[in-house]
Design a protein around this motif. Structure first.
Motif, PDB file in Angstrom:
ATOM      1  N   VAL A 142       0.836  -1.199   0.000  1.00  0.00           N
ATOM      2  CA  VAL A 142       0.000   0.000   0.000  1.00  0.00           C
ATOM      3  C   VAL A 142       0.875   1.255   0.000  1.00  0.00           C
ATOM      4  O   VAL A 142       0.586   2.236  -0.696  1.00  0.00           O
ATOM      5  CB  VAL A 142      -0.964  -0.003   1.205  1.00  0.00           C
ATOM      6  CG1 VAL A 142      -1.631   1.353   1.369  1.00  0.00           C
ATOM      7  CG2 VAL A 142      -2.025  -1.086   1.028  1.00  0.00           C
ATOM      8  N   VAL A 143       1.939   1.231   0.765  1.00  0.00           N
ATOM      9  CA  VAL A 143       2.859   2.378   0.804  1.00  0.00           C
ATOM     10  C   VAL A 143       3.528   2.572  -0.552  1.00  0.00           C
ATOM     11  O   VAL A 143       3.687   3.702  -1.033  1.00  0.00           O
ATOM     12  CB  VAL A 143       3.919   2.177   1.913  1.00  0.00           C
ATOM     13  CG1 VAL A 143       5.003   3.248   1.809  1.00  0.00           C
ATOM     14  CG2 VAL A 143       3.260   2.214   3.286  1.00  0.00           C
ATOM     15  N   GLN A 144       3.915   1.497  -1.199  1.00  0.00           N
ATOM     16  CA  GLN A 144       4.636   1.578  -2.470  1.00  0.00           C
ATOM     17  C   GLN A 144       3.733   2.002  -3.625  1.00  0.00           C
ATOM     18  O   GLN A 144       4.110   2.840  -4.448  1.00  0.00           O
ATOM     19  CB  GLN A 144       5.275   0.219  -2.783  1.00  0.00           C
ATOM     20  CG  GLN A 144       6.423  -0.150  -1.852  1.00  0.00           C
ATOM     21  CD  GLN A 144       6.937  -1.552  -2.114  1.00  0.00           C
ATOM     22  OE1 GLN A 144       6.270  -2.375  -2.754  1.00  0.00           O
ATOM     23  NE2 GLN A 144       8.127  -1.841  -1.614  1.00  0.00           N
ATOM     24  N   ASP A 145       2.546   1.395  -3.728  1.00  0.00           N
ATOM     25  CA  ASP A 145       1.675   1.647  -4.880  1.00  0.00           C
ATOM     26  C   ASP A 145       0.272   1.139  -4.558  1.00  0.00           C
ATOM     27  O   ASP A 145      -0.110   0.037  -4.939  1.00  0.00           O
ATOM     28  CB  ASP A 145       2.225   0.936  -6.116  1.00  0.00           C
ATOM     29  CG  ASP A 145       1.368   1.117  -7.351  1.00  0.00           C
ATOM     30  OD1 ASP A 145       0.479   1.986  -7.340  1.00  0.00           O
ATOM     31  OD2 ASP A 145       1.575   0.373  -8.332  1.00  0.00           O
ATOM     32  N   GLU A 146      -0.503   1.960  -3.845  1.00  0.00           N
ATOM     33  CA  GLU A 146      -1.803   1.496  -3.375  1.00  0.00           C
ATOM     34  C   GLU A 146      -2.744   1.122  -4.524  1.00  0.00           C
ATOM     35  O   GLU A 146      -3.548   0.200  -4.403  1.00  0.00           O
ATOM     36  CB  GLU A 146      -2.478   2.551  -2.492  1.00  0.00           C
ATOM     37  CG  GLU A 146      -3.786   2.049  -1.890  1.00  0.00           C
ATOM     38  CD  GLU A 146      -4.332   2.972  -0.818  1.00  0.00           C
ATOM     39  OE1 GLU A 146      -5.219   2.553  -0.061  1.00  0.00           O
ATOM     40  OE2 GLU A 146      -3.856   4.126  -0.737  1.00  0.00           O
ATOM     41  N   ALA A 147      -2.628   1.808  -5.661  1.00  0.00           N
ATOM     42  CA  ALA A 147      -3.538   1.551  -6.787  1.00  0.00           C
ATOM     43  C   ALA A 147      -3.467   0.098  -7.251  1.00  0.00           C
ATOM     44  O   ALA A 147      -4.468  -0.465  -7.695  1.00  0.00           O
ATOM     45  CB  ALA A 147      -3.218   2.496  -7.944  1.00  0.00           C
ATOM     46  N   ASN A 148      -2.281  -0.488  -7.146  1.00  0.00           N
ATOM     47  CA  ASN A 148      -2.096  -1.867  -7.605  1.00  0.00           C
ATOM     48  C   ASN A 148      -1.827  -2.846  -6.461  1.00  0.00           C
ATOM     49  O   ASN A 148      -1.541  -4.018  -6.703  1.00  0.00           O
ATOM     50  CB  ASN A 148      -0.929  -1.938  -8.593  1.00  0.00           C
ATOM     51  CG  ASN A 148      -1.220  -1.134  -9.846  1.00  0.00           C
ATOM     52  OD1 ASN A 148      -2.170  -1.417 -10.566  1.00  0.00           O
ATOM     53  ND2 ASN A 148      -0.392  -0.122 -10.107  1.00  0.00           N
TER      54      ASN A 148
ATOM     55  N   GLN B  57      -1.450  -7.112  -6.486  1.00  0.00           N
ATOM     56  CA  GLN B  57      -0.133  -7.676  -6.219  1.00  0.00           C
ATOM     57  C   GLN B  57      -0.148  -8.545  -4.957  1.00  0.00           C
ATOM     58  O   GLN B  57       0.607  -9.518  -4.861  1.00  0.00           O
ATOM     59  CB  GLN B  57       0.897  -6.558  -6.087  1.00  0.00           C
ATOM     60  CG  GLN B  57       1.126  -5.793  -7.384  1.00  0.00           C
ATOM     61  CD  GLN B  57       2.036  -4.590  -7.189  1.00  0.00           C
ATOM     62  OE1 GLN B  57       2.379  -4.231  -6.069  1.00  0.00           O
ATOM     63  NE2 GLN B  57       2.428  -3.954  -8.286  1.00  0.00           N
ATOM     64  N   TRP B  58      -0.991  -8.180  -4.020  1.00  0.00           N
ATOM     65  CA  TRP B  58      -1.028  -8.866  -2.721  1.00  0.00           C
ATOM     66  C   TRP B  58      -1.752 -10.208  -2.814  1.00  0.00           C
ATOM     67  O   TRP B  58      -1.264 -11.224  -2.347  1.00  0.00           O
ATOM     68  CB  TRP B  58      -1.707  -7.958  -1.708  1.00  0.00           C
ATOM     69  CG  TRP B  58      -1.790  -8.484  -0.318  1.00  0.00           C
ATOM     70  CD1 TRP B  58      -0.745  -8.831   0.493  1.00  0.00           C
ATOM     71  CD2 TRP B  58      -2.983  -8.693   0.450  1.00  0.00           C
ATOM     72  NE1 TRP B  58      -1.213  -9.240   1.731  1.00  0.00           N
ATOM     73  CE2 TRP B  58      -2.588  -9.153   1.724  1.00  0.00           C
ATOM     74  CE3 TRP B  58      -4.345  -8.513   0.193  1.00  0.00           C
ATOM     75  CZ2 TRP B  58      -3.500  -9.467   2.723  1.00  0.00           C
ATOM     76  CZ3 TRP B  58      -5.254  -8.808   1.195  1.00  0.00           C
ATOM     77  CH2 TRP B  58      -4.847  -9.280   2.440  1.00  0.00           C
ATOM     78  N   ASP B  59      -2.937 -10.195  -3.442  1.00  0.00           N
ATOM     79  CA  ASP B  59      -3.745 -11.416  -3.506  1.00  0.00           C
ATOM     80  C   ASP B  59      -4.739 -11.287  -4.661  1.00  0.00           C
ATOM     81  O   ASP B  59      -5.755 -10.595  -4.541  1.00  0.00           O
ATOM     82  CB  ASP B  59      -4.484 -11.639  -2.191  1.00  0.00           C
ATOM     83  CG  ASP B  59      -5.087 -13.025  -2.084  1.00  0.00           C
ATOM     84  OD1 ASP B  59      -5.796 -13.428  -3.026  1.00  0.00           O
ATOM     85  OD2 ASP B  59      -4.862 -13.702  -1.062  1.00  0.00           O
ATOM     86  N   GLU B  60      -4.453 -11.961  -5.763  1.00  0.00           N
ATOM     87  CA  GLU B  60      -5.319 -11.820  -6.939  1.00  0.00           C
ATOM     88  C   GLU B  60      -6.730 -12.336  -6.680  1.00  0.00           C
ATOM     89  O   GLU B  60      -7.698 -11.846  -7.255  1.00  0.00           O
ATOM     90  CB  GLU B  60      -4.724 -12.533  -8.157  1.00  0.00           C
ATOM     91  CG  GLU B  60      -5.505 -12.233  -9.425  1.00  0.00           C
ATOM     92  CD  GLU B  60      -4.919 -12.859 -10.671  1.00  0.00           C
ATOM     93  OE1 GLU B  60      -5.495 -12.663 -11.767  1.00  0.00           O
ATOM     94  OE2 GLU B  60      -3.878 -13.554 -10.575  1.00  0.00           O
TER      95      GLU B  60
ATOM     96  N   TYR C 140      -7.438   0.947  -0.675  1.00  0.00           N
ATOM     97  CA  TYR C 140      -8.466   1.416  -1.610  1.00  0.00           C
ATOM     98  C   TYR C 140      -8.140   0.879  -3.007  1.00  0.00           C
ATOM     99  O   TYR C 140      -6.991   0.960  -3.454  1.00  0.00           O
ATOM    100  CB  TYR C 140      -8.504   2.943  -1.658  1.00  0.00           C
ATOM    101  CG  TYR C 140      -9.073   3.609  -0.434  1.00  0.00           C
ATOM    102  CD1 TYR C 140     -10.403   4.024  -0.417  1.00  0.00           C
ATOM    103  CD2 TYR C 140      -8.295   3.828   0.702  1.00  0.00           C
ATOM    104  CE1 TYR C 140     -10.933   4.652   0.700  1.00  0.00           C
ATOM    105  CE2 TYR C 140      -8.815   4.445   1.819  1.00  0.00           C
ATOM    106  CZ  TYR C 140     -10.138   4.855   1.819  1.00  0.00           C
ATOM    107  OH  TYR C 140     -10.661   5.471   2.921  1.00  0.00           O
ATOM    108  N   THR C 141      -9.160   0.384  -3.693  1.00  0.00           N
ATOM    109  CA  THR C 141      -8.972  -0.147  -5.050  1.00  0.00           C
ATOM    110  C   THR C 141     -10.078   0.380  -5.953  1.00  0.00           C
ATOM    111  O   THR C 141     -11.259   0.345  -5.585  1.00  0.00           O
ATOM    112  CB  THR C 141      -9.008  -1.691  -5.053  1.00  0.00           C
ATOM    113  OG1 THR C 141      -8.025  -2.193  -4.134  1.00  0.00           O
ATOM    114  CG2 THR C 141      -8.733  -2.242  -6.444  1.00  0.00           C
TER     115      THR C 141
END
Length: 321
Positions: free
Chosen positions: A140-146, A150-153, A187-188
């Motif tokens: 989330v810190v690096q790139d919340e939009a994705n 990246q975490w769990d498809e 947020y997504t």
């Protein structure tokens, strides 16, 4: 002198009782929570009730942790001024959707979040272990939009499907570790292309007349090792006997199932029990078809035995008989 800890037989018996009493009823539909599963064959096997998941006591406790933490998070979010979190319809039932064989029940719909107070979001909550929690925080810190993808498809697919059916543009995930003492969020945004991809995948699984390709040809592949269908997929285990493993059954577009032999619709109760005219879908039998009649099919199995599928009987005969 070293202290030797003996197993507590009461707790051992408790865990055995947990497993024994847990009712892991097979779903009659493809759930939004599972459509993002990496292996389409596993999805197909679940949908066709090829086998029953065997739940461990640890897994059952993890599910209980999830339910408890969700209830705790609901109460805490509702304490925030301006936040309105709806988790049920007016009839008191969980908010959900039905689209043929695809269904989903979401945790809630929330409005009043700090970033966009007037925008409704799908709300989902997950209870996860410390390692997975820390990975999400970092993403989330690096790139919340994705981050969610990246975490769990699987969670990402669930989010996109919910946003698609409820026509909302944002998804708000909260996550905590067991005990609900630490929490984070993500947020997504809705992605129409991604939602379409997962729904196309779901429909492909529903319409397939035989299992899709394996995710790996090796039973030792990590996703196959932990799959409840490994012995069916890579081994010689026969599927369970029910209407969904039968060659005569067909899933219809309206969410029903029909029997081609008796020319009628079959409800869930009938599907679970099957009938004496059951013949396995040949794609589910780990053997080579060698003969057949009007109401029977014979196979040569991997171990050389002959299997005759007739009137729901599982007859195995030695080689050469």
């Amino acid at each position: 002198m070293a202290l030797v800890t003996m197993p507590d037989q009461t707790l051992f018996a408790m865990n055995e009782a947990l497993v024994r009493n847990y009712m892991s009823e097979r779903r009659g539909y493809l759930g939004a929570s599972g459509i993002g599963t990496a292996c389409e064959r596993r999805l197909w096997n679940q949908f066709h009730w090829v086998d029953q998941d065997q739940m461990s006591a640890q897994s059952i406790k993890a599910i209980a942790d999830g339910h408890h933490s969700e209830a705790v998070m609901i109460d805490r979010l509702r304490m925030v001024p301006g936040v309105v979190l709806e988790t049920e319809n007016e009839d008191g039932k969980q908010i959900g959707f039905v689209d043929g064989h695809i269904r989903g029940n979401l945790d809630g719909v929330i409005i009043g979040l700090n970033r966009a107070p007037d925008v409704e979001h799908i709300w989902e909550h997950k209870c996860i272990n410390e390692k997975k929690f820390n990975i999400l925080v970092k993403l989330v810190v690096q790139d919340e939009a994705n981050a969610l993808f990246q975490w769990d498809e699987q969670y990402y697919a669930q989010a996109q499907i919910y946003m698609h059916y409820f026509k909302l543009d944002w998804h708000y995930l909260t996550a905590c570790m067991p005990g609900s003492r630490d929490e984070t969020s993500c947020y997504t945004a809705y992605n129409e292309k991604a939602a379409g991809h997962y729904l196309e995948r779901a429909n492909r699984v529903i319409e397939a007349t035989k299992p899709p390709p394996r995710i790996s040809e090796s039973a030792s592949w990590f996703q196959c090792r932990w799959c409840p269908f490994t012995d069916n997929c890579h081994g010689s285990k026969l599927p369970l006997n029910n209407c969904r493993t039968c060659a005569h059954s067909t899933p219809e577009k309206d969410g029903s199932w029909t029997c081609g032999l008796f020319k009628r619709s079959i409800d869930d109760d009938v599907q679970r029990s099957g009938c004496g005219k059951h013949l396995f879908n040949p794609a589910l039998v780990p053997g080579k078809q060698t003969d057949a009649g009007d109401d029977w099919v014979e196979y040569e199995m991997k171990d050389g035995t002959v299997f005759r599928n007739q009137d729901a009987n599982m007859l195995r005969m030695p080689p050469g008989t």
